[in-house]
Design a protein around this motif. Structure first.
Motif, PDB file in Angstrom:
ATOM      1  N   LEU A 178       0.907  -1.260   0.117  1.00  0.00           N
ATOM      2  CA  LEU A 178      -0.320   0.058  -0.037  1.00  0.00           C
ATOM      3  C   LEU A 178       0.751   1.168   0.018  1.00  0.00           C
ATOM      4  N   GLY A 230     -11.652  -6.169   1.884  1.00  0.00           N
ATOM      5  CA  GLY A 230     -11.114  -5.975   0.562  1.00  0.00           C
ATOM      6  C   GLY A 230     -11.003  -7.129  -0.028  1.00  0.00           C
ATOM      7  N   PRO A 231     -10.626  -7.373  -1.430  1.00  0.00           N
ATOM      8  CA  PRO A 231     -10.084  -8.441  -1.994  1.00  0.00           C
ATOM      9  C   PRO A 231      -8.931  -9.295  -1.273  1.00  0.00           C
ATOM     10  N   SER A 279      -5.177  -7.573  -0.881  1.00  0.00           N
ATOM     11  CA  SER A 279      -5.429  -6.251  -1.144  1.00  0.00           C
ATOM     12  C   SER A 279      -4.205  -5.428  -0.010  1.00  0.00           C
ATOM     13  N   LYS A 291      -5.005  -5.892   3.759  1.00  0.00           N
ATOM     14  CA  LYS A 291      -5.755  -5.530   4.877  1.00  0.00           C
ATOM     15  C   LYS A 291      -4.773  -6.251   5.940  1.00  0.00           C
ATOM     16  N   ILE A 306     -10.062  -1.387   0.756  1.00  0.00           N
ATOM     17  CA  ILE A 306      -8.954  -1.431   0.489  1.00  0.00           C
ATOM     18  C   ILE A 306      -8.962  -2.145  -0.860  1.00  0.00           C
ATOM     19  N   LYS A 307      -8.398  -1.550  -2.108  1.00  0.00           N
ATOM     20  CA  LYS A 307      -8.296  -2.052  -3.227  1.00  0.00           C
ATOM     21  C   LYS A 307      -7.146  -1.618  -4.044  1.00  0.00           C
ATOM     22  N   ASP A 308      -6.425  -2.553  -4.654  1.00  0.00           N
ATOM     23  CA  ASP A 308      -5.471  -2.531  -5.377  1.00  0.00           C
ATOM     24  C   ASP A 308      -4.408  -1.507  -4.729  1.00  0.00           C
ATOM     25  N   TYR A 329      -9.791   2.536  -0.894  1.00  0.00           N
ATOM     26  CA  TYR A 329     -10.982   2.709  -2.037  1.00  0.00           C
ATOM     27  C   TYR A 329     -12.024   3.404  -1.261  1.00  0.00           C
ATOM     28  N   VAL A 374     -15.429  -3.123  -6.476  1.00  0.00           N
ATOM     29  CA  VAL A 374     -14.037  -3.869  -5.857  1.00  0.00           C
ATOM     30  C   VAL A 374     -14.305  -5.412  -5.624  1.00  0.00           C
ATOM     31  N   TYR A 375     -15.291  -5.927  -5.749  1.00  0.00           N
ATOM     32  CA  TYR A 375     -15.719  -7.438  -5.587  1.00  0.00           C
ATOM     33  C   TYR A 375     -16.130  -8.068  -6.990  1.00  0.00           C
TER      34      TYR A 375
END
Length: 259
Positions: free
Chosen positions: A18, A35-36, A39, A41, A212-214, A218, A235-236
């Motif tokens: 991140l 988050g995915p 990502s 977390k 959280i994404k990428d 987010y 996101v999902y």
């Protein structure tokens, strides 16, 4: 109590997970990271609890950099329950929960009367008092998770960090753990910071959700502002409706199209 970081770079030796990440968590609120997979977390939780150093920036606790706080003092303020934990099979519940008092003890001393009082309180608060003489290996998955939470609670922290506390548990035990989280927050004023995969649980118990994404944040805010059909799609990659039901304080998630 407040743990805070601004413009953080988080990750591992050869990989940044991140970048330019801002986060603040406080005593008294329930904050959930979602988050995915992959990502970042758990990376955030590890950084906020000193298990992982910042690659960029500084994390502070009440304005003091975490690196300047003695380990014993930090353990009296922050409790951490990671995803994986092991204990000798012959340990009883009381044996394990008693380990939560280590930050308050001298290396050559045993449990004091105050230690015993707090251990008893932690077991009662988490509903494992009746299991106190049982070995941990004889406990069910849900019982064992509550025992681990009792162990961290015995540290008497201001903020408790839980990394995927319901993973691998049957649904009944998942609900037990979520009810316990709400109880500890509401009745004891404990701050709770969690990573969850179940967005329905996050929506139900959280005061604030961070998505959280990428490698970036987010969204962040109250659950009903953050968990939206648009977020779920972006996101999902799933279609989802957020539906209110009579008698429920929070809405629920319904996946797929509603006829």
């Amino acid at each position: 109590m407040e743990i805070k970081g601004n413009h953080l770079g988080l990750g591992y030796e050869n990989r940044v997970v991140l970048q330019d990440f801002d986060i603040t968590v406080r005593q008294g609120e329930i904050v959930t990271f979602v988050g995915p997979n992959g990502s970042g977390k758990s990376t955030v939780l590890k950084t906020l609890t000193r298990l992982l150093p910042c690659r960029k920036g500084i994390v502070t606790c009440n304005g003091v950099p975490l690196t300047e706080i003695a380990s014993r003092d930090f353990a009296r303020q922050v409790g951490i329950l990671p995803q994986q934990h092991q204990v000798p099979p012959d340990f009883t519940v009381r044996d394990l929960v008693s380990f939560g008092r280590v930050p308050y003890q001298n290396w050559h001393g045993g449990n004091s009367a105050e230690d015993d009082r707090v251990v008893d309180w932690a077991m009662k608060a988490t509903g494992v008092w009746k299991l106190r003489e049982k070995t941990l290996s004889a406990c069910s998955g849900g019982e064992a998770q509550r025992v681990w939470i009792a162990t961290v609670l015995a540290q008497q922290p201001d903020i408790l960090f839980l990394d995927e506390p319901t993973t691998f548990l049957d649904i009944s035990y998942q609900l037990e753990v979520m009810q316990l989280v709400k109880k500890l927050n509401r009745e004891n004023g404990l701050g709770i910071v969690m990573v969850l995969h179940d967005l329905g649980q996050a929506l139900e118990v959280s005061d604030r959700i961070v998505v959280i994404k990428d490698g970036k944040k987010y969204a962040e805010g109250p659950p009903e502002d953050v968990i939206t059909p648009r977020m779920m799609k972006e996101v999902y990659q799933v279609d989802c409706q957020v539906v209110r039901l009579p008698g429920r304080k929070r809405p629920v998630l319904v996946y797929g199209e509603i006829p």
